[in-house]
Scaffold this motif. Structure first.
Motif, short mmCIF file in Angstrom:
data_model
loop_
_atom_site.label_atom_id
_atom_site.label_comp_id
_atom_site.label_asym_id
_atom_site.label_seq_id
_atom_site.Cartn_x
_atom_site.Cartn_y
_atom_site.Cartn_z
N GLN A 256 0.81 -1.22 0.00
CA GLN A 256 0.00 0.00 0.00
C GLN A 256 0.84 1.28 0.00
O GLN A 256 0.68 2.13 -0.89
CB GLN A 256 -0.95 -0.03 1.21
CG GLN A 256 -1.81 1.20 1.36
CD GLN A 256 -2.65 1.13 2.63
OE1 GLN A 256 -3.05 0.05 3.07
NE2 GLN A 256 -2.91 2.28 3.21
N GLN A 260 1.47 4.16 -3.09
CA GLN A 260 1.26 5.60 -2.88
C GLN A 260 2.49 6.40 -3.30
O GLN A 260 2.37 7.52 -3.82
CB GLN A 260 0.90 5.86 -1.41
CG GLN A 260 -0.49 5.33 -1.06
CD GLN A 260 -0.78 5.30 0.42
OE1 GLN A 260 0.15 5.24 1.25
NE2 GLN A 260 -2.04 5.31 0.80
N SER A 263 2.48 6.52 -7.09
CA SER A 263 1.43 7.42 -7.58
C SER A 263 1.85 8.88 -7.52
O SER A 263 1.20 9.75 -8.12
CB SER A 263 0.14 7.22 -6.78
OG SER A 263 0.30 7.69 -5.45
N ASN A 283 -15.05 0.85 2.40
CA ASN A 283 -14.26 2.09 2.48
C ASN A 283 -12.86 1.80 1.95
O ASN A 283 -11.92 1.59 2.73
CB ASN A 283 -14.20 2.60 3.92
CG ASN A 283 -15.57 2.91 4.48
OD1 ASN A 283 -16.31 3.71 3.91
ND2 ASN A 283 -15.92 2.27 5.60
N ASP A 286 -7.23 4.82 -0.23
CA ASP A 286 -6.77 5.64 -1.35
C ASP A 286 -5.32 5.27 -1.67
O ASP A 286 -4.42 5.55 -0.89
CB ASP A 286 -6.89 7.12 -1.01
CG ASP A 286 -6.47 8.00 -2.19
OD1 ASP A 286 -6.30 7.47 -3.30
OD2 ASP A 286 -6.30 9.23 -1.97
N GLY A 288 -3.87 6.26 -4.52
CA GLY A 288 -3.32 7.28 -5.41
C GLY A 288 -3.51 6.99 -6.87
O GLY A 288 -3.00 7.72 -7.72
N ASP A 290 -6.29 4.61 -9.90
CA ASP A 290 -7.51 3.83 -10.10
C ASP A 290 -7.26 2.39 -9.68
O ASP A 290 -6.20 1.81 -9.97
CB ASP A 290 -7.92 3.86 -11.57
CG ASP A 290 -8.36 5.24 -12.02
OD1 ASP A 290 -8.75 6.04 -11.15
OD2 ASP A 290 -8.30 5.52 -13.24
N THR A 291 -8.24 1.80 -8.98
CA THR A 291 -8.10 0.43 -8.49
C THR A 291 -9.27 -0.41 -8.95
O THR A 291 -10.43 0.02 -8.88
CB THR A 291 -8.02 0.42 -6.95
OG1 THR A 291 -6.92 1.22 -6.52
CG2 THR A 291 -7.82 -1.00 -6.43
#
Length: 413
Positions: A256, A260, A263, A283, A286, A288, A290-291
């Motif tokens: 993760q 980031q 990104s 939820n 983020d 950073g 598109d997922t």
């Protein structure tokens, strides 16, 4: 020579590894059968185990896990005490095997003490570390198994004579009576077995896990992306496993922050992240970019398409006995980024078909992913090297011939 495989599952990671060996042996003409608790395939050579009544089995499973959950520490990995009788011995005897290959059997499939009653040469394929620990399937860095277990960091409490010491002693009392040969799928787990108190006096061989390179083969990325409804104009970073984002050992907590960082680099507008083995959370974090969540992919075709669609596969696991998602990705021509640790060291060749990052440095993980992405833009050599490694090291028949030779040697001896 009649070969019998014992495995709890058929469709888990360990179960897939066991089934692939069984299929490889059939392909080269060996007399192979598999006895499993959870049967998914239509193969007649895979037999559903006749265990206790389903209701009794479920009740015992719930009681064992309720008992364990009160004793497991917060970050404990899976832990098995293996106390309930299986009632499998009669069914195994009826199949009349000359040799039995054990796979993932520690979670209430066949009881520890029942193994000495098989009276058959045993080969144990190490799907994880459970055969030489006091109950944990992965040690999380604890080295107590080298001497004996007790005061386990994965259990609540600080007593030397705890549940892990009881399970360890049960294994010690039973293993000494077994005609047992051990096979590790990677150099790392084989070495762990050799240094363990429970298996140090046993013969330990290393034979890689396998896969069908006719099923796992490159598909044109644009076609794979079209089928899976993934963007055509992005560099796709793929990650996946059973419970991909929930299992601490699979390393999503390390991936993760690496994503980031990427990104925020010059590649920020070009990348997208793809996950299989997990549904989109309510939820989502983020990252950073598109997922895309593909959910659970259970069949080989869907998995092969996901690997082929990706620009890079990331396997940031903290510990793996082997790492089949990495070998599957290579077979589909997709470079792999992983940490230079545990079983993945045998799969990824650094800067040839992927990148091995310094364990467990997020900066270097991000650097490795970026390196593969940038090289993939420039040329196709990483993808060619990936496929070449899979064909030469992980072909189905290759592993089957190694195992058949080992079985023959044991029986002749």
């Amino acid at each position: 020579m009649r070969i019998l495989h014992l495995a709890k599952h058929e469709n888990s990671g360990a179960g897939r590894a066991a089934l692939r060996l069984h299929q490889g042996l059939l392909k080269i003409g060996a007399n192979s059968q598999a006895l499993v608790d959870e049967k998914k395939s239509a193969l007649r050579s895979v037999i559903k185990a006749k265990l206790r009544s389903a209701r009794l089995t479920e009740l015992e499973y719930l009681l064992v896990n309720k008992f364990l959950n009160k004793r497991l520490a917060e970050k404990a990995d899976f832990f098995s005490i293996n106390i309930t009788p299986s009632l499998l011995l009669g069914q195994i005897k009826d199949l009349q095997p000359d040799i039995i290959n054990l796979h993932w059997v520690g979670s209430e499939f066949i009881r520890i003490e029942e193994l000495r009653k098989l009276n058959t040469p045993l080969v144990w394929t190490l799907q994880d570390m459970w055969p030489f620990t006091g109950g944990c399937h992965y040690n999380q860095g604890c080295q107590k198994y080298v001497h004996s277990c007790g005061n386990c960091p994965q259990l609540v409490g600080d007593k030397q004579h705890d549940l892990s010491s009881v399970v360890w002693q049960r294994k010690a009392d039973t293993w000494k009576d077994l005609n047992l040969t051990v096979v590790g799928p990677s150099s790392w787990i084989s070495q762990c077995a050799r240094t363990s108190a429970l298996l140090k006096d046993r013969r330990v061989e290393t034979i890689s896990f396998t896969l069908d390179t006719d099923l796992y083969r490159p598909t044109e990325p644009s076609v794979a992306r079209q089928v899976l409804r993934l963007p055509q104009d992005k560099l796709l970073i793929l990650f996946g496993a059973l419970r991909a984002t929930d299992d601490y050992r699979k390393g999503f907590h390390l991936l993760q922050p690496a994503l980031q960082k990427i990104s925020q680099s010059k590649l920020s507008d070009q990348i997208a992240f793809v996950v299989f083995g997990s549904s989109k959370p309510e939820n989502p974090v983020d990252l950073g970019c598109d997922t895309y969540y593909l959910g659970h992919l259970y069949d080989d075709l869907s998995l092969a398409l996901a690997y082929s669609a990706a620009t890079v596969m990331v396997v940031p696991s903290v510990q793996e006995s082997f790492g089949q998602t990495a070998s599957e990705a290579l077979a589909c021509g997709t470079p792999v980024v992983a940490f230079n640790a545990t079983g993945l060291m045998d799969i990824v060749d650094h800067c040839k078909n992927g990148y091995l990052a310094t364990p467990y440095e997020i900066e270097d993980l991000a650097r490795g992913i970026t390196w593969v992405l940038e090289n993939s833009i420039q040329n196709n050599q990483l993808r060619l090297n990936a496929r070449d490694k899979a064909e030469k090291a992980f072909a189905l028949e290759l592993q089957a011939h190694h195992y058949k030779a080992l079985y023959s040697e044991i029986l002749n001896r």
